[in-house]
Design a protein around this motif. Structure first.
Motif, short mmCIF file in Angstrom:
data_model
loop_
_atom_site.label_atom_id
_atom_site.label_comp_id
_atom_site.label_asym_id
_atom_site.label_seq_id
_atom_site.Cartn_x
_atom_site.Cartn_y
_atom_site.Cartn_z
N ILE A 1 0.89 -1.07 -0.03
CA ILE A 1 0.10 0.04 -0.10
C ILE A 1 0.87 1.21 -0.07
CG2 ILE A 1 -1.53 1.39 1.56
CD1 ILE A 1 -2.78 -1.35 2.16
N ALA B 1 -7.61 -1.09 -0.68
CA ALA B 1 -6.49 -0.22 -1.11
C ALA B 1 -5.66 -0.99 -1.99
CB ALA B 1 -5.68 0.20 0.04
N LYS C 1 -7.44 -1.26 -5.42
CA LYS C 1 -7.37 0.08 -6.15
C LYS C 1 -5.89 0.32 -6.78
CE LYS C 1 -8.33 4.82 -5.22
NZ LYS C 1 -8.76 5.92 -4.39
N SER C 2 -5.02 -0.22 -5.99
CA SER C 2 -3.39 0.25 -6.64
C SER C 2 -2.92 -0.86 -7.38
CB SER C 2 -2.69 0.30 -5.31
OG SER C 2 -2.36 -0.54 -4.48
#
Length: 718
Positions: free
Chosen positions: A303, A327, A330-331
């Motif tokens: 993250i 997270a 999303k990344s």
């Protein structure tokens, strides 16, 4: 001459036949030995093979081949195997430990449970409960409900030997299930089963198909989920991928995947891969003047600095906080999340429900694949069946009730004697309750079932529609403590938390109930059942307590729900909880004048401290959560707006005035993306660069111009 181990001894013959049959079928079984300690010892000598090594769950092992193991440390052994596990009721029976050993015992092994005679067991306190009871309760005070549940379910679903039984009263081994197909003992793990091949095909789609279409790979234990991730890494290298990342809460949780990759090294060598480096969590190859690597990275590290990877594979995803998984998704544009469906944490169902809700909202093309064929043991495993029955994982949920008119006719009742849920006639209610609790909290464990049936200082409320439980509220009694400076009492979370943070000892003496779980069946949520159940709970305790409280992993929706019921936010933990990844919130509903006075004082203190802490420890708190907490408190005093800011006065010259005005206007300002950005800058004092990065604007000048236009609109009706 004869001995207890002589082949002509009927007991020894039965024990040998049991072990032989389990080995041939590649099954495991749970065997209960009910009798005296000396009788237990005689049977352990017959059953435990000379070459076996096992575990005793407790401090002092009664058998030389069973290594003592603290139940709290058992989860660190996951991924390893043992020939047998031994429990003794005298040392305590912890539900989590029973669940965990189901994943440790190898094919052909035994889970052995030593119990005293029935009357002694059902009335004897369980030492394992000591860690779960609030001061001053002891295991002697427990309801003995879990012990009754154990007795009934083990008697029905496990092999059972009782002292003074004689053959043929011993269990008939012909009644043990036969495996429909027995996997070979030394199967080539580099070759996938048909079940794994389908999963590998799904993983290939993630790696080579459209971006942002994650895969959720689920399986019960023993289905080869982690092996499948290792096989996927090998196949993807051979298909041309060069940078793959494995992740999990801890490196040992992906060791099986790395072991699978190591077993495939000869296969990769034939494909031209030359091993350059291999160490824990890292394998690097040279291939055609290029470099290929499979690397482990911890989730928090990913993250902070997302991996330059062609595929991220996360094992045991249910062990990670949901915000952390969100997270990672999303990344990283190509992600596989693997999770145990029915694991030692009790059940992955609650996790799956919450995760799939997020996937549906943000990743419409996501896929799910489930591994169903056992690999580490054969299908129809008796031990797996016993544990599924014991921990209520054995049947599908009842048919949902979705008709709103039926929901309006719910009956709300308090279950006055929770231990009676352990009786076989009440199994349907107990199962429904535990399913509800599981879905309310995705890390529900077998110990939660044990506490539900054992804790004496509890209130259990349910809502029924057509006789079927559709909502549950579970609360635990706290408080009534003496003020002894420096002493920490076991349990009593809320009064001790408030005493510490307000430095007011009167919180300890108040008697209260803390709501631990409030759950509504998914198909009938958002129809007011949770609110209705809580209202009954509040009304029933008007003269029974000083306070009602609730503590949970904070999110904006939950804060809004509880504050709408007049619960007052009094605390937000500075650090995020390791399990949930969220801050812990505590709210209070006072019932007496003394409690109301203390609550008002604590609320005023928290209001000012929280607003101040938003500038530093809570500077990066989610803006919707910050807004929900601020709005859940009495509004700040109105403050004058510095009109010069809308002209040419610099932000830094009026930052404090803008902050005070904003805090006083929160109930008037409508939710919007702009308000969220404004809070991050003005209330949380985030750097302009961070706020710009979170906005659709290219630089501060454009964002500030947008803020000024928005402020002018807000000021017009004020």
């Amino acid at each position: 001459m004869t001995s207890s181990n002589a082949p002509s001894n009927p007991a020894q013959i039965w024990a040998d036949d049991l072990c032989t049959q389990l080995e041939q079928q590649r099954h495991r079984a749970c065997l209960v030995l009910c009798g005296s300690a000396d009788w237990h010892q005689a049977w352990l000598k017959r059953l435990i093979r000379p070459n076996w090594q096992g575990l005793f769950i407790g401090e002092t092992s009664p058998h030389p081949q069973a290594t003592p193991q603290n139940p709290k440390q058992l989860r660190h052994l996951l991924g390893q195997e043992t020939d047998f596990a031994l429990f003794d009721a005298e040392a305590g029976l912890e539900a989590d430990a029973l669940g965990i050993v189901g994943g440790l015992i190898r094919a052909g092994g035994l889970c052995l449970i030593c119990l005293p005679p029935k009357a002694d067991f059902l009335n004897h306190p369980n030492p394992a409960l000591a860690a779960f009871l609030n001061y001053p309760l002891t295991p002697e005070d427990s309801l003995k409900g879990f012990q009754a549940h154990l007795w009934h379910q083990l008697h029905r679903h496990a092999l059972w030997l009782e002292e003074n039984q004689i053959d043929p009263a011993w269990p008939n081994l012909h009644h043990l299930p036969s495996a429909p197909s027995t996997p070979p003992l030394n199967r080539d793990v580099t070759q996938p089963t048909a079940d794994q091949a389908e999963a590998l095909h799904a993983i290939q789609h993630v790696a080579f198909g459209h971006r942002k279409r994650p895969l959720l790979l689920t399986a019960d234990r023993g289905r080869g989920k982690s092996t499948t991730l290792g096989l996927a890494c090998v196949a993807l290298l051979q298909a041309g991928k060069r940078r793959l990342t494995l992740s999990a809460a801890r490196l040992p949780q992906v060791q099986t995947a790395f072991d699978t990759i190591e077993n495939a090294l000869p296969q990769l060598a034939l494909s031209g891969f030359v091993l350059r480096e291999k160490r824990p969590g890292l394998v690097i190859f040279d291939i055609d003047q290029d470099v290929a690597e499979i690397r482990f990275r911890a989730p928090d590290d990913l993250i902070r600095a997302p991996a330059d990877t062609e595929l991220l594979l996360v094992d045991e995803a249910a062990h990670l906080p949901l915000p952390m998984l969100f997270a990672l998704l999303k990344s990283h544009s190509r992600t596989v999340l693997a999770s145990t469906e029915h694991g030692y944490e009790g059940s992955g169902r609650g996790f799956r429900l919450k995760l799939t809700e997020h996937l549906d909202a943000h990743y419409p093309g996501w896929k799910r694949h489930t591994l169903t064929t056992p690999i580490r043991w054969a299908d129809k495993d008796p031990l797996e069946n016993t544990l599924n029955q014991l921990f209520l994982l054995d049947t599908a949920p009842e048919k949902d009730i979705t008709d709103p008119t039926l929901i309006r006719q719910v009956q709300i009742e308090r279950i006055d004697h929770p231990a009676e849920l352990a009786q076989p006639d009440n199994r349907a209610d107990l199962q429904r309750l535990f399913q509800l609790l599981t879905q309310a909290h995705y890390q529900t464990r077998p110990n939660d079932l044990m506490q539900l049936l054992e804790i004496p200082n509890q209130q259990l409320w349910v809502a029924r529609a057509q006789g079927q439980i559709v909502a549950v509220l579970f609360a635990v009694g706290e408080g009534g403590l003496p003020n002894e400076p420096g002493r920490r009492f076991q349990g009593h979370l809320f009064p001790q938390l408030l005493k510490r943070h307000t430095h007011h000892p009167d919180w300890l003496s108040l008697n209260g109930w803390r709501i631990q779980r409030l759950a509504v069946w998914p198909s009938v949520q958002r129809l007011g059942l949770g609110r209705q159940l809580t209202a009954h709970f509040i009304e029933a305790n008007q003269t029974e307590a000083d306070t009602l409280s609730v503590s949970f992993s904070a999110d904006a929706g939950l804060i809004r729900f509880w504050t709408s019921l007049d619960f007052q936010p009094l605390h937000l933990g500075l650090k995020r909880d390791q399990a949930s990844g969220q801050h812990s919130a505590a709210l209070c509903y006072p019932l007496t004048e003394k409690a109301a006075r203390l609550t008002q004082q604590a609320q005023q203190q928290f209001q000012s401290e929280f607003a101040w802490n938003l500038t530093q420890p809570f500077q990066h708190l989610e803006s919707d959560l910050a807004l929900a907490i601020l709005r859940g408190q009495p509004p700040a005093l109105p403050s004058h707006f510095p009109n010069g800011y809308l002209q040419d006065q610099p932000f830094e010259s009026v930052a404090f005035a803008l902050r005070q005005w904003t805090l006083g206007q929160l109930t008037q300002l409508e939710d919007s993306d702009t308000l969220a950005l404004w809070l991050r800058k003005v209330v949380q004092h985030q750097a302009w660069s961070d706020v710009v990065a979170a906005s659709p604007f290219p630089h501060r000048k454009a964002l500030e111009a947008h803020f000024k236009n928005w402020l002018a609109q807000q000021l017009a009706p004020i």
